[in-house]
Motif scaffolding. Structure first.
Motif, PDB file in Angstrom:
ATOM      1  N   SER A  28       2.545  -3.647  -6.128  1.00  0.00           N
ATOM      2  CA  SER A  28       1.161  -3.766  -5.727  1.00  0.00           C
ATOM      3  C   SER A  28       0.485  -2.464  -6.092  1.00  0.00           C
ATOM      4  N   TYR A  29      -0.772  -2.516  -6.507  1.00  0.00           N
ATOM      5  CA  TYR A  29      -1.465  -1.258  -6.779  1.00  0.00           C
ATOM      6  C   TYR A  29      -1.995  -0.618  -5.493  1.00  0.00           C
ATOM      7  N   ARG A  30      -1.778  -1.268  -4.340  1.00  0.00           N
ATOM      8  CA  ARG A  30      -2.181  -0.691  -3.058  1.00  0.00           C
ATOM      9  C   ARG A  30      -1.044   0.062  -2.367  1.00  0.00           C
ATOM     10  N   THR A  31       0.204  -0.240  -2.765  1.00  0.00           N
ATOM     11  CA  THR A  31       1.360   0.409  -2.152  1.00  0.00           C
ATOM     12  C   THR A  31       2.560   0.211  -3.065  1.00  0.00           C
ATOM     13  N   ASP A  32       3.650   0.919  -2.811  1.00  0.00           N
ATOM     14  CA  ASP A  32       4.845   0.793  -3.643  1.00  0.00           C
ATOM     15  C   ASP A  32       5.805  -0.189  -2.981  1.00  0.00           C
ATOM     16  N   ASP A 267      -3.287  -9.345  -5.416  1.00  0.00           N
ATOM     17  CA  ASP A 267      -2.472  -8.230  -4.956  1.00  0.00           C
ATOM     18  C   ASP A 267      -1.978  -8.514  -3.547  1.00  0.00           C
ATOM     19  N   ILE A 268      -0.692  -8.253  -3.293  1.00  0.00           N
ATOM     20  CA  ILE A 268      -0.108  -8.605  -2.000  1.00  0.00           C
ATOM     21  C   ILE A 268       0.258  -7.372  -1.168  1.00  0.00           C
ATOM     22  N   GLY A 269      -0.258  -6.220  -1.543  1.00  0.00           N
ATOM     23  CA  GLY A 269       0.016  -5.006  -0.780  1.00  0.00           C
ATOM     24  C   GLY A 269      -1.075  -4.691   0.221  1.00  0.00           C
ATOM     25  N   ALA A 270      -0.977  -3.516   0.822  1.00  0.00           N
ATOM     26  CA  ALA A 270      -1.960  -3.053   1.798  1.00  0.00           C
ATOM     27  C   ALA A 270      -2.169  -1.558   1.605  1.00  0.00           C
ATOM     28  N   TYR A 271      -3.413  -1.118   1.715  1.00  0.00           N
ATOM     29  CA  TYR A 271      -3.719   0.300   1.649  1.00  0.00           C
ATOM     30  C   TYR A 271      -3.111   1.036   2.853  1.00  0.00           C
ATOM     31  N   ASP A 272      -2.937   2.338   2.692  1.00  0.00           N
ATOM     32  CA  ASP A 272      -2.425   3.198   3.762  1.00  0.00           C
ATOM     33  C   ASP A 272      -1.059   2.752   4.264  1.00  0.00           C
ATOM     34  N   THR A 273      -0.179   2.352   3.341  1.00  0.00           N
ATOM     35  CA  THR A 273       1.180   1.968   3.719  1.00  0.00           C
ATOM     36  C   THR A 273       2.245   2.636   2.846  1.00  0.00           C
ATOM     37  N   CYS A 274       1.857   3.453   1.882  1.00  0.00           N
ATOM     38  CA  CYS A 274       2.822   4.088   0.984  1.00  0.00           C
ATOM     39  C   CYS A 274       3.079   5.527   1.431  1.00  0.00           C
ATOM     40  N   PRO A 275       4.327   5.883   1.782  1.00  0.00           N
ATOM     41  CA  PRO A 275       4.623   7.239   2.255  1.00  0.00           C
ATOM     42  C   PRO A 275       5.108   8.205   1.177  1.00  0.00           C
TER      43      PRO A 275
END
Length: 328
Positions: A28-32, A267-275
């Motif tokens: 996802s381009y919102r998280t890894d 896209d199936i990701g979420a912002y503010d979830t990649c550390p």
């Protein structure tokens, strides 16, 4: 690991399947997702669907992941290792491509990513198992700071290109876009680690890109530029990070921002979830929040974002799909 007979989606009690048109799924381009949410992703494949929160408000959306409803998967990652062993099973659902970011930047800019050597190893394994076209190396975004001036970038890029020649045939480039939260996070990191950063002129950016084009060509790697047509120089093509021709399928262009040439996707990701801790990342407004959301994540849930978790709404000056109801 996937086993024979496990690829058919399980029924979802109480949730009727929505009629769908096959689409490319961006993960996802919102998280890894491969690095941090591989178990969740594989569970959702078995379930045949996931739910995704609309980052611009408006509740959640059901996305089918069932065979026949997905034309292809695009994985965006800095660490494919947690998902590498299951890619044959993923391919039984739909073909996939990998957008693999490998920069080799100092820890002041990206505190928790894998080392460059491991990244090269993973790209070589992808090449060996699935061919040269399965993965695109991403040297992006280019950040001018923490000791990385044009000369340092050229040397760093040349070292990586030398190792990846014959492994990948494309490298996607871009220069960091200083969105508000990007500026804030870079400023905080600069103060904490004692470095300076700046947003160079268009001329400086183009001069560096011209150097990287020449280096990539020396190693048989085609350079492309992501969503910044004003920075194009001779020999530099336009990236299509979500490329319907690689699947191949019929999908209209529907980029995430002006200048983007990507095909329509969900896209199936979420912002503010990649550390990962990349201080230049547009998808994380606050790393502490991202780490908290990651720790609260339930791999058995149907959404990557735990119920009650907080994520900053996307702002108008940040990447936004032109068709928000289609490119979720």
């Amino acid at each position: 690991m996937w086993r024979a007979g496990q690829l058919q989606p399980e029924p979802a009690p109480g949730l009727g399947l929505e009629s769908t048109v096959p689409v490319i799924v961006s993960a996802s381009y919102r998280t890894d997702i491969p690095a941090f949410y591989a178990s969740w992703f594989l569970a959702r494949l078995r379930a045949g669907y996931c739910r995704v929160a609309n980052p611009y408000g408006g509740g959640t959306h059901r996305v089918s992941l069932a065979p026949g409803d997905v034309d292809g998967f695009v994985f965006w990652t800095r660490n494919m290792r947690p998902l590498l062993g299951d890619l044959d099973g993923v391919r039984e659902v739909a073909p996939f491509t990998v957008q693999f970011t490998l920069t080799g930047y100092p820890r002041a800019l990206e505190s928790s990513v894998i080392g460059a050597e491991e990244g090269v190893t993973q790209l070589r394994e992808l090449r060996r198992r699935f061919g040269q076209r399965v993965a695109v190396w991403r040297y992006d975004p280019i950040v001018f700071g923490a000791g990385l001036d044009a000369a340092a970038h050229a040397a760093n890029f040349a070292g990586l290109a030398q190792q990846l020649g014959g492994t990948v045939d494309e490298v996607a480039l871009s220069v960091v876009h200083p969105y508000r939260k990007t500026r804030r996070n870079l400023d905080r990191a600069a103060q904490r680690h004692g470095f300076l950063w700046h947003d160079p002129s268009v001329e400086e950016k183009r001069e560096l890109l011209a150097q990287l084009v020449a280096i990539a060509a020396e190693h048989g790697i085609a350079p492309t530029l992501c969503s910044q047509p004003e920075l194009l120089v001779p020999g530099l093509g336009e990236s299509r990070c979500i490329d319907a021709e690689q699947c191949p399928i019929a999908a209209r262009q529907s980029g995430n921002r002006p200048g983007c040439r990507c095909a329509l996707s969900r896209d199936i990701g979420a912002y503010d979830t990649c550390p990962h801790g990349c201080v230049y990342c547009y998808a994380v407004a606050d790393r502490d929040r991202a780490v908290g959301n990651f720790r609260a994540h339930d791999p058995a849930a149907d959404s990557p974002l735990a119920e009650g978790s907080r994520t900053a709404l996307a702002r108008e000056d940040e990447p936004r799909p032109r068709q928000a109801t289609d490119s979720l």
